[in-house]
Each structure stands twice: as C-alpha cells, then as structure tokens.
Design a protein around this motif. Structure first.
Motif, short mmCIF file in Angstrom:
data_model
loop_
_atom_site.label_atom_id
_atom_site.label_comp_id
_atom_site.label_asym_id
_atom_site.label_seq_id
_atom_site.Cartn_x
_atom_site.Cartn_y
_atom_site.Cartn_z
N ARG A 31 0.84 -1.20 0.00
CA ARG A 31 0.00 0.00 0.00
C ARG A 31 0.88 1.26 0.00
N ASP A 32 1.91 1.25 0.83
CA ASP A 32 2.84 2.39 0.87
C ASP A 32 3.56 2.56 -0.47
N ARG A 33 3.99 1.45 -1.05
CA ARG A 33 4.66 1.50 -2.35
C ARG A 33 3.75 2.09 -3.42
N ASP A 34 2.48 1.64 -3.44
CA ASP A 34 1.53 2.15 -4.43
C ASP A 34 1.29 3.65 -4.25
N ALA A 35 1.18 4.08 -3.02
CA ALA A 35 0.98 5.51 -2.74
C ALA A 35 2.19 6.32 -3.19
N TRP A 37 4.29 5.49 -5.53
CA TRP A 37 4.32 5.46 -6.99
C TRP A 37 3.35 6.49 -7.57
N GLU A 38 2.14 6.57 -7.01
CA GLU A 38 1.17 7.55 -7.48
C GLU A 38 1.68 8.97 -7.27
N SER A 39 2.29 9.20 -6.14
CA SER A 39 2.86 10.53 -5.87
C SER A 39 3.97 10.86 -6.86
N ARG A 44 5.98 13.71 -11.59
CA ARG A 44 6.58 13.57 -12.92
C ARG A 44 5.74 14.32 -13.95
N LYS A 45 4.43 14.19 -13.87
CA LYS A 45 3.55 14.90 -14.81
C LYS A 45 3.67 16.41 -14.63
N LEU A 46 3.70 16.86 -13.38
CA LEU A 46 3.87 18.29 -13.12
C LEU A 46 5.20 18.80 -13.66
N TYR A 47 6.25 18.02 -13.45
CA TYR A 47 7.58 18.42 -13.95
C TYR A 47 7.57 18.50 -15.48
N ASN A 48 6.99 17.50 -16.13
CA ASN A 48 6.96 17.51 -17.59
C ASN A 48 6.15 18.68 -18.13
#
Length: 154
Positions: A31-35, A37-39, A44-48
């Motif tokens: 669950r922590d890993r998935d969270a 990854w989503e973050s 990444r989208k904001l940076y791009n």
C-alpha cells in the motif's frame, strides 16, 4: 506425549501468528509503495508540464530576440539583402575619396576597428545563443524520447 503435542501446537500457532503478521506487513508495504508510486507519477507529470512550458517560453524568447536583432540591423542600415549591391560599393568609394589626410585615415581606421570589434562581440553572442538553443533542443528531444519510452512501457 500430550506435552509434546501441546508444545507442537503452541509452536504451530506461533508460526501461524508470525505468518499472519508478515502478511499484514506485506500488505501495508505494498500500500505504501503504491501511494509512493502515485505521488511520483503526479510529480513527474507536473515536472513535464513545467518543462514543456519553459521550453515553449524559451523558444518564443529566442524568436523575439532574433526578430528584434533583425529589426535593429535594418534600423542601423546593415540589412544583409542590400549589403553587396552597387549602391553600397558606390558609398564605399565616396567614403574613400573623402579621406584626404593621414589623420582622416586614422580616424576612419579607428571607426572600422571599433565596428569590427562590435561585430565580433555580436558574433560571439550569436554563437552562444546557438549553443544554448542546441542544448535546449537536445534536452527537449531527450525529454520527448523519455516520455515516449515511458508511454510504451506503461
């Protein structure tokens, strides 16, 4: 013998409890890993998006600078389209004919050297701008390739 069975049962229950605890920890870690990854994807989208905006702004700025430099050259009478024509050659001959003394020649030479130095400086600036543009375009191309690779991988 019943004591051994009780010890075996007790150990088995401890193992089952430990397995259950480990399963719960695994679920929490996933669950922590998935969270995370989503973050990371969000950032990444904001940076791009920001990088694309910066590239667009830089491109518009370069175009504006180039058009202003052309306009400045035209205002100064250094229009490249009219430079090698016969009117310019006639003007050069008239300037040479106006030189009567060594002092006139020295003055003209100083002016020509200053203009040469200014043009050398302008050329260096243009070369630096060209280098920066090349770097920006290389970076943009790299970002596009990375983005395409991520889309294909995803």
């Amino acid at each position: 013998m019943t004591e051994r069975i009780e010890i075996g049962t007790h150990i088995t229950q401890q193992w089952l409890a430990e397995i259950e605890s480990l399963k719960q920890q695994l679920v929490e870690q996933q669950r922590d890993r998935d969270a995370a990854w989503e973050s990371a994807e969000k950032w990444r989208k904001l940076y791009n998006t920001e990088a694309e905006q910066r590239r667009t702004d830089a491109d518009l700025t370069r175009k504006t600078i180039a058009s202003l430099q052309i306009e400045i050259q035209k205002l100064k009478g250094i229009d490249g389209a009219t430079f090698p024509n016969s009117t310019v050659i006639t003007a050069i001959h008239q300037e040479l004919a106006a030189i009567k003394t060594v002092e006139d020649l020295k003055t003209k030479l100083v002016a020509v050297i200053q203009e040469r130095d200014r043009l050398i400086h302008a050329l260096k600036i243009e070369q630096e701008n060209h280098t920066q543009t090349r770097k920006s375009l290389t970076t943009a191309l790299g970002d596009a390739i990375d983005s395409l690779a991520k889309e294909r991988a995803g």
